[in-house]
Design an enzyme around this catalytic site. Structure first.
Site, PDB file in Angstrom:
ATOM      1  N   SER A  22      -1.824  -8.665   4.542  1.00  0.00           N
ATOM      2  CA  SER A  22      -1.879  -8.264   5.943  1.00  0.00           C
ATOM      3  C   SER A  22      -1.400  -9.397   6.852  1.00  0.00           C
ATOM      4  O   SER A  22      -0.247  -9.813   6.760  1.00  0.00           O
ATOM      5  CB  SER A  22      -3.301  -7.807   6.283  1.00  0.00           C
ATOM      6  OG  SER A  22      -3.345  -7.157   7.533  1.00  0.00           O
ATOM      7  N   ASP A  36      -1.085   3.545   5.503  1.00  0.00           N
ATOM      8  CA  ASP A  36      -1.223   2.307   6.266  1.00  0.00           C
ATOM      9  C   ASP A  36      -0.268   2.347   7.457  1.00  0.00           C
ATOM     10  O   ASP A  36       0.922   2.614   7.274  1.00  0.00           O
ATOM     11  CB  ASP A  36      -0.884   1.122   5.352  1.00  0.00           C
ATOM     12  CG  ASP A  36      -1.084  -0.229   5.997  1.00  0.00           C
ATOM     13  OD1 ASP A  36      -1.391  -0.298   7.209  1.00  0.00           O
ATOM     14  OD2 ASP A  36      -0.928  -1.237   5.283  1.00  0.00           O
ATOM     15  N   HIS A  51      -4.683   0.707   4.182  1.00  0.00           N
ATOM     16  CA  HIS A  51      -4.600  -0.736   4.387  1.00  0.00           C
ATOM     17  C   HIS A  51      -5.834  -1.415   3.802  1.00  0.00           C
ATOM     18  O   HIS A  51      -6.936  -0.877   3.822  1.00  0.00           O
ATOM     19  CB  HIS A  51      -4.511  -1.032   5.886  1.00  0.00           C
ATOM     20  CG  HIS A  51      -4.207  -2.454   6.198  1.00  0.00           C
ATOM     21  ND1 HIS A  51      -2.939  -2.970   6.134  1.00  0.00           N
ATOM     22  CD2 HIS A  51      -5.005  -3.484   6.566  1.00  0.00           C
ATOM     23  CE1 HIS A  51      -2.965  -4.244   6.466  1.00  0.00           C
ATOM     24  NE2 HIS A  51      -4.217  -4.591   6.732  1.00  0.00           N
TER      25      HIS A  51
END
Length: 309
Positions: A157, A249, A279
C-alpha cells in the site's frame, strides 16, 4: 468474480462490531485500531535465525529498523521492506509476520523500516527515511552479512508507494543498484478517477474517503513524483517489478497502470491480480484470508528466483 468468502466474512465482522471508519477517528485512535486489527487478523511471525532491532542514521535522527536473518550461511540477498498504513498508521510490528515469511522463502535478510509518520512528519519525511535506510543497507553489507549487489525493495500500500519511489531515487542517484521491487497493491498516484476507484471506493475497507484522509495528512503536492510515481516521465532503467493487486481494491487500476508503464519502458514486470480480494488482504489480513498467504508465498518465491538468477 464474486467477493472472496473470507473477505466477505471479514467485512461483515467489521460491520457487526460497529467499528467506525478510520477516517472518522482521531489519528491516535486510528493507529490503535489498525494495530488491533493486524494483531487479530495478520499472519503470525515464523521462526527465523535472528531478529535484531537497530537504528540507522537519518536526516532528522535515528530511524528504527528490524532485521530478520534466515537460517543458512551468508552473505545473503537483502530485502528492504516498507510497511503500509497510508503514511499515517503502522510500525514494525504490523509486518512482523510477512517479513519473517519473506525472509524464509526468499532466503534473504529482510530489513523492515519504521519510517516517520504523518501528520507529525509529512512528506518528504517518509521518503527521506526509506532512502536513507536503503542506502545504509548497501553500505553496511558486511555488518548485515549481505551481498550489496543483490538488494531489492518491497512494501504494501503506502509502503508499495515508498518502494517504487526509493527505486526511482536509486536510479537517479546512481545507486544503490537494486535488483527488484515488490509492490503489494501500491499507491502510485493521488488521483481518484480510475474505474476501480469509482467501483470499489466504498464498502471494501479502503474507501475513497479514507484515501483522501491519508493523502491530506501526508502530502500537499500530489504532482510530485515522489508522491505519485506514476507521473514520472521516464521509467526505463528501473529494477524488475512484481506487482500484486486485488480485484475489489480502489487502488487496483493505478497499480496495474504503473506495471504497464514499467513494461512499456522495458522493465521486466510480473503482475498478479487476486480476484475476489480487497485491499490489505496480504500484508495485514493474511491470518484470516487464504489468498493473503498465497500472495506472500508467491512474492517470496519470486524474490528467491530473482536473487538466485
Amino acid at each position: 468474480m464474486p467477493l472472496d468468502p473470507h473477505a466477505a466474512a471479514w467485512l461483515q465482522s467489521i460491520a457487526d462490531a460497529g467499528v467506525p471508519p478510520l477516517n472518522e477517528m482521531s489519528v491516535a485512535d486510528a493507529r490503535a485500531t489498525y494495530q488491533a486489527v493486524v494483531q487479530q487478523c495478520g499472519l503470525p511471525p515464523e521462526p527465523v535465525a535472528d531478529v535484531r532491532d537497530l537504528t540507522v542514521p537519518g536526516a532528522a535522527g535515528e530511524i528504527p529498523v528490524r532485521v530478520y536473518t534466515p537460517e543458512g550461511e551468508g552473505p545473503f540477498p537483502a530485502l528492504v521492506y516498507f510497511h503500509g498504513g497510508g503514511w499515517v498508521l503502522g510500525d514494525l510490528t504490523v509486518v512482523d509476520g510477512p517479513c519473517t515469511l519473506l525472509a524464509n522463502r526468499a532466503k534473504a535478510v529482510v530489513v523492515s523500516v519504521d519510517y516517520r509518520l504523518a501528520p507529525e512528519h509529512p512528506f518528504p519525511a517518509a521518503v527521506e527515511d526509506c532512502v536513507a535506510v536503503t542506502r545504509w543497507v548497501a553500505a553496511e553489507a558486511d555488518r548485515l552479512d549481505i551481498d550489496p549487489a543483490n538488494v531489492a525493495v518491497a512494501g504494501d500500500s503506502a509502503g508499495g508507494n515508498l518502494a517504487a519511489v526509493v527505486a526511482l531515487d536509486a536510479r537517479a542517484a546512481g545507486g544503490p543498484d537494486l535488483v527488484g521491487q515488490v509492490l503489494l497493491y501500491p499507491v502510485t498516484v493521488f488521483e481518484r478517477d480510475t474505474p476501480s476507484s469509482r467501483e470499489n471506493g466504498a464498502g471494501y475497507f479502503l474507501t475513497t474517503e479514507l484515501m483522501d484522509w491519508f493523502s491530506d495528512h501526508y502530502a500537499a503536492d500530489a504532482k510530485d513524483v515522489r508522491v505519485s510515481p506514476l507521473l514520472a516521465e521516464e521509467l526505463a532503467g528501473l529494477p524488475a517489478a512484481y506487482v500484486v493487486t486485488a480485484e475489489f481494491d480502489p487502488l487496483r487500476d493505478e497499480g496495474e497502470a504503473y506495471a504497464e508503464r514499467l513494461r512499456e519502458a522495458g522493465v521486466p514486470v510480473e503482475v498478479r491480480r487476486h480476484d475476489g480480494q480487497i485491499h490489505a488482504f496480504a500484508a495485514n489480513l493474511a491470518g484470516v484470508m487464504g489468498q493473503g498467504r498465497v500472495a506472500l508465498e508467491e512474492a517470496g518465491a519470486y524474490l528467491h528466483e530473482l536473487f538466485t538468477s
